[in-house]
Design an enzyme around this catalytic site. Structure first.
Site, PDB file in Angstrom:
ATOM      1  N   ASP A  83     -36.236  30.269 -53.136  1.00  0.00           N
ATOM      2  CA  ASP A  83     -35.714  31.080 -51.434  1.00  0.00           C
ATOM      3  C   ASP A  83     -34.247  32.046 -51.106  1.00  0.00           C
ATOM      4  O   ASP A  83     -33.704  30.826 -51.654  1.00  0.00           O
ATOM      5  CB  ASP A  83     -35.304  29.640 -50.342  1.00  0.00           C
ATOM      6  N   ASN A 257     -42.002  30.044 -43.422  1.00  0.00           N
ATOM      7  CA  ASN A 257     -40.779  29.377 -43.671  1.00  0.00           C
ATOM      8  C   ASN A 257     -40.518  28.358 -42.818  1.00  0.00           C
ATOM      9  O   ASN A 257     -39.832  28.910 -41.917  1.00  0.00           O
ATOM     10  CB  ASN A 257     -39.689  30.416 -44.345  1.00  0.00           C
TER      11      ASN A 257
HETATM   12  P1  13P Z   1     -35.582  28.149 -40.391  1.00  0.00           P
HETATM   13  O1  13P Z   1     -34.205  28.034 -40.437  1.00  0.00           O
HETATM   14  O2  13P Z   1     -36.334  28.929 -38.957  1.00  0.00           O
HETATM   15  O3  13P Z   1     -36.221  26.844 -40.168  1.00  0.00           O
HETATM   16  O4  13P Z   1     -35.947  29.485 -41.457  1.00  0.00           O
HETATM   17  C1  13P Z   1     -36.128  28.668 -42.701  1.00  0.00           C
HETATM   18  C2  13P Z   1     -36.370  30.028 -43.503  1.00  0.00           C
HETATM   19  O5  13P Z   1     -36.513  30.944 -43.449  1.00  0.00           O
HETATM   20  C3  13P Z   1     -35.490  29.673 -45.180  1.00  0.00           C
HETATM   21  O6  13P Z   1     -35.943  30.808 -45.900  1.00  0.00           O
HETATM   22  O1  G3H Z   2     -32.792  30.622 -45.008  1.00  0.00           O
HETATM   23  C1  G3H Z   2     -32.531  29.799 -45.419  1.00  0.00           C
HETATM   24  C2  G3H Z   2     -32.636  28.117 -45.377  1.00  0.00           C
HETATM   25  O2  G3H Z   2     -32.577  27.536 -44.289  1.00  0.00           O
HETATM   26  C3  G3H Z   2     -32.253  27.825 -46.632  1.00  0.00           C
HETATM   27  O3  G3H Z   2     -30.851  27.147 -46.046  1.00  0.00           O
HETATM   28  O4  G3H Z   2     -29.071  28.110 -47.634  1.00  0.00           O
HETATM   29  O5  G3H Z   2     -28.303  26.067 -46.067  1.00  0.00           O
HETATM   30  O6  G3H Z   2     -30.700  25.871 -48.278  1.00  0.00           O
HETATM   31  P1  G3H Z   2     -29.449  26.811 -47.064  1.00  0.00           P
HETATM   32 ZN    ZN Z   3     -35.008  32.224 -44.851  1.00  0.00          ZN
END
Ligand code: 13P
Ligand code: G3H
Ligand code: ZN
Length: 313
Positions: A83, A257
């Site tokens: 991600d 997501n």
């Molecule tokens: P949220 O913060 O809305 O759960 O989004 C998560 C996300 O986009 C991870 O890439």
């Molecule tokens: O897009 C962000 C996701 O919620 C991941 O969050 O970078 O704190 O793990 P993080």
């Molecule tokens: Zn994201």
């Protein structure tokens, strides 16, 4: 079944008018909660790890935890996805170490630079049987250490998408249509509304192409309430209305997501145990309540929001 890429998942989701949930993983209990729900509901699932998650848990543990879930549920289609990959090196490391999908997020860079970096990742990933997601437009909110203010965020320009996909060869595209990361997505008193007109314009230019929605937590108020009633301080936490996510899932949006909602579920569980039993000090006692909330939230998403129940059969 070994880990799969998202190619087949997205093709079926597009045709079937549903979306695949991409849930962020950070520890064993979260992996367990997500995969137990997906298994019970026969839903394909994407487990995704951010740079922060890989640093927190160590990527080796995360890969092994996911392999553990696959050993338990051999028939469950699971993709392991990076991600918000910040650079080529991080994407390469994931591709070389078992991930089946990576996101290169160069959305904050100028358009030509975003194309250049994304194309390089696609070249390497495809040569290794891995698929790539990229992003156009900028979401507000917090990702890793990067905070994007609402003023600095920008919707995806539909006029850019054909050129971007054509020049990069990317497999799916994340677009900005009004969602944002974190638990504070909309101002209190305003009506949350995604820009479906932008999504429609994108789909016109990229018919049949899988679109990704980041920042898609709905911030369930029942969990916010539990947290606040047990010593928390989440004021004015507001998410994306679930009916709008359902509408997106019916169209070209094939991946949705969700991270913040799982954080809320885990936190609500742990806080409840601590406040009701201040003497508790066995991690199993409080983490299992958080894990159950994660499972319940994922089950609800699969059944009532994504529409992916039974799609693994
Ligand atoms: P949220 O913060 O809305 O759960 O989004 C998560 C996300 O986009 C991870 O890439
Ligand atoms: O897009 C962000 C996701 O919620 C991941 O969050 O970078 O704190 O793990 P993080
Ligand atoms: Zn994201």
């Amino acid at each position: 079944m070994a880990l799969v890429t998202t190619t087949e998942m997205f093709k079926k989701a597009y045709e079937g008018g549903y979306a695949i949930g991409a849930f962020n993983i950070n520890n064993m209990e979260i992996v367990q909660g997500i995969t137990e729900a997906a298994h019970e509901l026969n839903s394909p699932v994407i487990l995704q790890a951010s740079k922060g998650a890989r640093a927190y848990a160590n990527s080796v543990y995360l890969v092994k935890l996911v392999e553990g879930a696959l050993a338990l549920y051999p028939d469950l289609p699971v993709a392991l996805h990076l991600d918000h990959g910040p650079d080529f090196e991080t994407c390469k490391d994931c591709i070389d170490n078992g991930f089946t999908s990576v996101m290169i997020d160069a959305s904050s860079k100028p358009f030509e630079e975003n194309i250049e970096i994304t194309r390089k990742v696609v070249e390497y990933a495809h040569a290794h049987g891995v698929v790539v997601e990229a992003e156009l437009g900028t979401l507000a909110g917090i990702e890793d250490e990067v905070k994007v203010s609402a003023e600095d965020s920008s919707y995806t320009n539909p006029d850019d998408v054909e050129e971007f996909v054509g020049k990069t060869g990317v497999d799916s595209l994340a677009i900005a249509i009004g969602t944002s990361h974190g638990a504070y997505k909309f101002k209190p008193g305003t009506k949350p509304q995604l820009r479906f007109d932008i999504l429609d314009e994108v789909v016109k230019r990229l018919p049949g192409f899988p679109i990704v929605l980041h920042g898609a937590s709905s911030v369930p108020q029942e969990y916010v309430k539990i947290i606040n009633e047990h010593g928390g301080a989440l004021k004015d936490a507001i998410g994306v209305p679930e009916d709008q996510l359902r509408e997106a899932a019916r169209s070209a949006v094939c991946k949705i997501n969700i991270d913040s909602d799982l954080r809320l579920g885990m936190t609500a569980g742990v806080r409840t145990v601590f406040s009701e039993n201040p003497a508790a000090f066995d991690p199993r006692e409080y983490l299992k309540v958080g894990r159950k909330n994660v499972k319940d939230i994922v089950a609800h998403k699969i059944k009532d929001v994504l529409g992916s129940e039974g799609a693994a059969l």
